[in-house]
Structure formats: structure tokens, C-alpha cells
Write a protein that holds these residues in place. Structure first.
Motif, short mmCIF file in Angstrom:
data_model
loop_
_atom_site.label_atom_id
_atom_site.label_comp_id
_atom_site.label_asym_id
_atom_site.label_seq_id
_atom_site.Cartn_x
_atom_site.Cartn_y
_atom_site.Cartn_z
N SER A 246 22.67 9.11 1.55
CA SER A 246 22.55 10.71 1.94
C SER A 246 23.76 11.52 1.91
CB SER A 246 21.74 10.98 3.12
OG SER A 246 21.54 12.24 3.37
N ILE A 247 24.01 12.34 1.00
CA ILE A 247 25.45 13.22 0.89
C ILE A 247 25.43 14.09 1.83
CG2 ILE A 247 26.86 13.97 -0.68
CD1 ILE A 247 26.45 10.87 -1.27
N GLU A 248 26.35 14.49 2.69
CA GLU A 248 26.52 15.67 3.55
C GLU A 248 27.04 16.50 2.76
OE1 GLU A 248 25.22 15.97 6.49
OE2 GLU A 248 24.70 13.77 6.45
N LYS A 249 27.19 17.91 3.35
CA LYS A 249 27.52 19.13 2.34
C LYS A 249 28.81 18.99 2.36
CE LYS A 249 27.10 24.22 2.67
NZ LYS A 249 26.54 25.38 3.17
N LYS A 250 29.76 18.72 3.37
CA LYS A 250 31.14 18.71 3.39
C LYS A 250 31.61 17.89 2.03
CE LYS A 250 34.86 17.76 6.20
NZ LYS A 250 35.74 17.27 7.41
N ASP A 251 30.91 16.65 2.09
CA ASP A 251 31.19 15.54 1.06
C ASP A 251 30.72 16.06 -0.27
OD1 ASP A 251 32.14 13.78 3.41
OD2 ASP A 251 30.09 12.85 3.51
N ALA A 252 29.65 16.73 -0.31
CA ALA A 252 29.12 17.50 -1.54
C ALA A 252 30.25 18.21 -2.13
CB ALA A 252 28.01 17.90 -1.61
N ASN A 253 30.93 19.04 -1.26
CA ASN A 253 31.93 20.08 -1.67
C ASN A 253 33.18 19.43 -2.07
OD1 ASN A 253 30.04 22.25 -1.24
ND2 ASN A 253 30.68 22.57 0.95
N THR A 254 33.58 18.43 -1.40
CA THR A 254 34.69 17.56 -1.53
C THR A 254 34.72 16.90 -3.11
OG1 THR A 254 35.30 17.41 0.74
CG2 THR A 254 36.21 15.94 -0.68
N PHE A 255 33.46 16.40 -3.18
CA PHE A 255 33.36 15.77 -4.52
C PHE A 255 33.31 16.91 -5.81
CE2 PHE A 255 30.09 14.88 -7.95
CZ PHE A 255 30.77 13.57 -8.35
N VAL A 256 32.76 17.74 -5.49
CA VAL A 256 32.68 18.94 -6.68
C VAL A 256 34.21 19.26 -7.03
CG1 VAL A 256 31.92 21.18 -7.70
CG2 VAL A 256 30.50 19.52 -6.21
N GLU A 257 34.79 19.56 -6.01
CA GLU A 257 36.22 20.07 -5.89
C GLU A 257 37.23 19.06 -6.59
OE1 GLU A 257 37.44 21.24 -2.01
OE2 GLU A 257 35.91 22.78 -1.81
N ASN A 258 37.05 17.97 -6.35
CA ASN A 258 38.05 16.80 -6.80
C ASN A 258 37.45 16.39 -8.27
OD1 ASN A 258 39.81 15.69 -4.68
ND2 ASN A 258 37.96 15.86 -3.59
N LEU A 259 36.38 16.29 -8.53
CA LEU A 259 35.98 16.08 -10.00
C LEU A 259 36.30 17.20 -10.93
CD1 LEU A 259 34.32 14.54 -11.77
CD2 LEU A 259 32.26 16.19 -11.21
N GLU A 260 36.21 18.52 -10.55
CA GLU A 260 36.51 19.64 -11.19
C GLU A 260 38.44 19.51 -11.45
OE1 GLU A 260 36.97 24.63 -11.05
OE2 GLU A 260 35.62 23.32 -9.62
N GLU A 261 39.05 19.17 -10.61
CA GLU A 261 40.64 18.80 -10.57
C GLU A 261 40.79 17.79 -11.56
OE1 GLU A 261 43.04 20.71 -9.47
OE2 GLU A 261 41.68 22.03 -8.59
N ALA A 262 39.93 16.56 -11.49
CA ALA A 262 40.01 15.51 -12.14
C ALA A 262 39.76 16.00 -13.67
CB ALA A 262 39.22 14.46 -11.79
N LEU A 263 38.95 16.53 -14.00
CA LEU A 263 38.41 16.98 -15.40
C LEU A 263 39.46 18.22 -15.96
CD1 LEU A 263 34.65 17.61 -14.82
CD2 LEU A 263 35.63 15.92 -16.13
N ARG A 264 40.33 18.72 -14.77
CA ARG A 264 41.31 19.83 -15.35
C ARG A 264 42.34 18.76 -15.88
NH1 ARG A 264 41.59 22.78 -11.59
NH2 ARG A 264 40.00 24.44 -12.16
N ALA A 265 42.77 17.98 -15.05
CA ALA A 265 43.94 16.94 -15.35
C ALA A 265 43.64 16.12 -16.51
CB ALA A 265 44.15 16.24 -14.28
N LYS A 266 42.30 15.81 -16.77
CA LYS A 266 42.04 15.00 -18.07
C LYS A 266 42.17 15.77 -19.37
CE LYS A 266 40.09 11.23 -20.02
NZ LYS A 266 39.98 11.79 -21.35
#
Length: 446
Positions: free
Chosen positions: A63-83
Motif C-alpha cells: 500500500s503506497i502512501e501519497k508522499k511516497d508516490a510523489n517521491t517515486f514519481v519525482e525521482n523516476l523523472e530525474e532518473a529518466l532525465r539523467a539517462k
């Protein structure tokens, strides 16, 4: 006292509701993650990864909390940009490290760990218990068991970790045959040379006695006729090349094995090749569910984790029965059939892709025909399917054999083709497509 009891009951109901949401259905935060990573802003996120995230969110206890979901999306976006920058500038230590750190943060935010499997030279995400959640290996595996035995110890995926050295039987046979032909030609040349040399000699029969003349004529006749000695002389040009060829093959094979053992020893010493993920779960007998409704509440479904048993696949006409696991790495395919973790669970919209070895679990698919019925018994429901199509795809066309983004519920079985081929690579795959004719649909509620 009554107020206290009421508060306790409310807390219990709230906890139960939270647990129910985490069991086999998506909560709002998880649904938002799926919606965002399937948008045009994330073109690098393939459908197979979206399906794997969805399957993870559907598992019991997640069960993913809202804060964790936002953190995941933000870091995934940065990871894709770095990639993207890493791909544009070329591989460099700083860019690789930055990309890895963002992926690691994204994984950690939803309770996962990013690990590297040196055996197959690829990354995978595992949960806190060691179950693989995101597997980056190819969708369609190499189900040639003979080849996979070389990589079974490494738990490899993709196309597997190939043996360090491999040779074709055809090449060895051709080489020995060429040596034999060369030996025969050399033998014929030698006989002709002996005859020519004998004829050039100027013998004076009158000067020699009759016994010497007779012996000389006998030797000449032996050279010109088919005799045991000539056969024996010719045979050595057959078995000598064969023996030498076998010795050469054995020597090269022994050297290659020694080199492979040395490399494996170095890797075991300096690199951790032991899998840190869960992959050893014994199979159990699953009883068919006779009384079923047309739909089943998602909160009542418990889906298996990676390497756990999904169910049993059966076909009475083919006398086929095999265990099906969730996951299809080679160590799993050596135990039974495996469902690709980027496909959908049975009962949900989409394709359920299951692979198996053509020499063991899916050996009887050789005689499969359109109209045959299969049964997949899972712990939460029993599903019946009917074969609608059987097709063989070549290596360069395999990606057209499936559609992970399809809304049509379908079971897809595949194996190597042709069946039981004992030499050479089996690059073709046979796919069997089945439509569901019975079994409940899983209702998803957000």
C-alpha cells in the motif's frame, strides 16, 4: 468505557479497510503512479514495466502512501532525465552514478531495492523480503533447455548467459570428412607414383633368373589389383584423420573448459554471483474451485510473488500437466512453466504470457490443435481456455507475437521451435493463443 470500545472498533475497522485496499487492488496513490508513468511524459517506461509495477501494487500487503508516490514519481523523472543525458553524451562514470542514484531513490520510496545481477549483467528491483518485482530481462525467453543448462546456475534471463565456448557438430563433422578425403587423395597419388616408378625401371628379364622375374611380376600385379594389403593401407587414411580430429576437438574443448572454470572462479571470488532474491518455493497441489461466480472481488484475491506458484496448467487431450510459477527466469523454467511478470494475472484484462521448455513441460504442445481446451487452476479461481490460433514466429518477428498493452484477456503459451531439435540454435518460437471460456473476472476498484 463505551466510548473507548467504539474508538477501538473504529480503529480496527480502519486497519481492516487499509489491509483490504492493499490486497489485490490499487489504491488512489498507486493508480496515480500507473496513470503518470503511462502518460506521454514518460516514453521510456515500457508497457512491460508498467505491468510489473501494477502487479506489485496488486500483491498482498503493498500500500503506497501519497508522499511516497510523489517521491517515486519525482525521482523516476530525474532518473529518466539523467539517462537521456547519459545516452547523449556517452557512457561516463559521473552520469552513470547519477542515473543509478535516482533510480535507487525511486525504488526505495516504494519499498524496493535496486540490485545488480552480475550473472546476467542486468539490474532488477526486489522488495524487502527478496522477491523480484521489476525484472529487466527480455519478455520472450530462450526455452531451449539444452542451452539453458549452461546458465541455470546463474539464474540468468534474457537470452541467458551463453557458455564460454561452443562449436557446431556440423563443423566438426565437415572438418573430419575433409581430412578423410584429403587422405584418400594422398593415398591414390602415392599408389600412382609407385606404379609409375615401377614402370620406369628397365628390367632385363633375360639377365635375371626365372624366380626373380616371377617375383617382380607378382609385386607389380599386387600394386595393380585390389588386395587386403591395399585396403589396409587405404583404411589408415580414414581412421587416422578421424582419430586426429577427435583428439583435436577434445583438446580444444578441454582448454575451453579450463578457461571457463578459471573465469568462473575469478567471478565467484571477486564478484557476488549468488542471487539475493527468493527463488526456491516448492510446488503444491491446487484443488479446482467448482462453484464460481462471474466476478471475484479484488480484495479477496492474493496474487503470488516472484518464483511462487501461480497454479497448474492442464490439457486432458494432450495429457499435459505442469506447474506454473510467477516469473520465468531460467532457474524457474527448469522447475516448470513460468509466467512473464510483465504480463497480467489471469482474470484481468490483458495477455497472460507463459513459457516452458519444448523438451519437458511444453513437450506435448507439439500436437496442439485449434479448438483444444486448457485449464489453469490458480489459488483464487479456475480458468478454462480454448485454443484459437497456433503460429510459429521467426527470431526477427517475435516482438509481433504478443501485445502487453492489449485489453483483451488472453492466455499465450510459447516454447522453442522446432521441437526436440538436438543440435543448432532454435531461434524460432511457437505461440499458442487461447481465449477464456470460463472463470471469473477480477473486479478492480480504486
Amino acid at each position: 468505557m463505551k466510548k473507548f470500545i467504539v474508538l477501538v472498533l473504529c480503529a480496527a475497522i480502519s486497519m481492516a479497510a487499509t489491509v483490504c485496499v492493499g490486497a489485490a487492488e490499487l489504491n488512489k496513490n498507486e493508480a496515480d503512479i500507473i496513470k503518470k508513468i503511462t502518460s506521454k511524459s514518460y516514453p521510456e517506461v515500457e508497457t512491460r514495466y508498467v505491468n510489473q509495477f501494477r502487479n506489485y501494487f496488486l500483491q498482498d500487503g503493498v500500500s503506497i502512501e501519497k508522499k511516497d508516490a510523489n517521491t517515486f514519481v519525482e525521482n523516476l523523472e530525474e532518473a529518466l532525465r539523467a539517462k537521456r543525458l547519459l545516452d547523449a553524451k556517452g557512457l561516463n562514470a559521473e552520469g552513470f552514478s547519477k542515473t543509478f542514484q535516482y533510480y535507487e531513490k525511486a525504488a526505495t520510496s516504494i519499498g524496493l531495492l535496486l540490485e545488480y545481477d552480475s550473472a546476467v549483467e542486468d539490474y532488477y528491483w526486489v522488495d524487502e523480503l527478496g522477491y523480484i518485482v521489476i525484472d529487466q530481462q527480455p519478455i520472450i525467453k530462450d526455452t531451449d533447455k539444452k542451452k539453458n543448462n549452461n546458465s541455470s546456475n546463474s539464474s540468468g534471463s534474457g537470452e541467458g548467459e551463453n557458455s564460454s565456448w561452443n562449436f557446431s557438430i556440423d563443423i566438426v563433422f565437415a572438418a573430419v570428412l575433409i581430412l578423410c578425403i584429403a587422405g584418400i587423395l594422398m593415398n591414390i597419388r602415392r599408389i600412382r607414383k609407385s606404379l609409375r616408378k615401377h614402370e620406369e625401371k628397365n628390367y632385363d628379364d633375360e639377365a635375371d633368373d626365372e624366380l626373380e622375374v616371377a617375383n617382380r611380376r607378382t609385386r607389380k600385379n599386387r600394386l595393380q589389383t585390389f588386395s587386403y594389403k591395399s585396403v589396409k593401407q587405404g583404411l589408415k587414411y580414414f581412421y587416422i584423420p578421424i582419430i586426429m580430429g577427435l583428439i583435436l576437438v577434445g583438446a580444444v574443448y578441454s582448454l575451453s573448459r579450463t578457461q571457463s572454470d578459471l573465469i568462473d572462479s575469478v567471478k565467484r571470488t571477486f564478484i557476488n554471483r549468488q542471487p539475493i532474491y527468493q527463488d526456491d518455493h516448492p510446488a503444491e497441489d491446487i484443488k479446482p474451485i467448482k462453484k464460481q461466480k462471474k466476478t471475484i472481488d479484488a480484495s479477496k484475491v492474493t496474487y503470488p510473488k516472484f518464483s511462487e506458484q501461480l497454479g497448474d496448467l492442464k490439457c486432458d487431450k494432450l495429457k499435459l500437466k505442469t506447474v506454473v510459477y510467477y516469473g520465468d527466469r531460467y532457474n524457474i523454467l527448469n522447475k516448470g512453466a513460468g509466467m512473464y511478470c510483465g504480463s497480467t494475472y489471469p482474470g484481468n484484462k490483458g495477455q497472460t504470457i507463459i513459457g516452458g521448455h519444448d523438451t519437458t513441460n511444453f513437450k506435448r504442445l507439439k500436437k496442439v490443435k485449434k479448438g483444444m481446451k486448457f485449464t489453469l487452476e490458480t489459488k483464487y479461481a479456475t480458468y478454462k481456455y480454448k485454443v484459437t490460433k497456433v503460429k510459429v514466429y521467426k527470431a526477427d518477428k517475435i516482438d509481433k507475437a504478443y501485445s502487453l498493452g492489449s485489453d483483451k484477456e488472453q492466455l499465450v503459451l510459447y516454447t522453442c521451435y522446432p521441437f526436440e531439435k538436438w543440435k543448432g540454435d532454435k531461434s524460432e518460437r511457437m505461440f499458442v493463443y487461447l481465449d477464456r471460456i470460463d472463470g471469473p473476472s477480477v473486479e478492480q476498484e480504486v
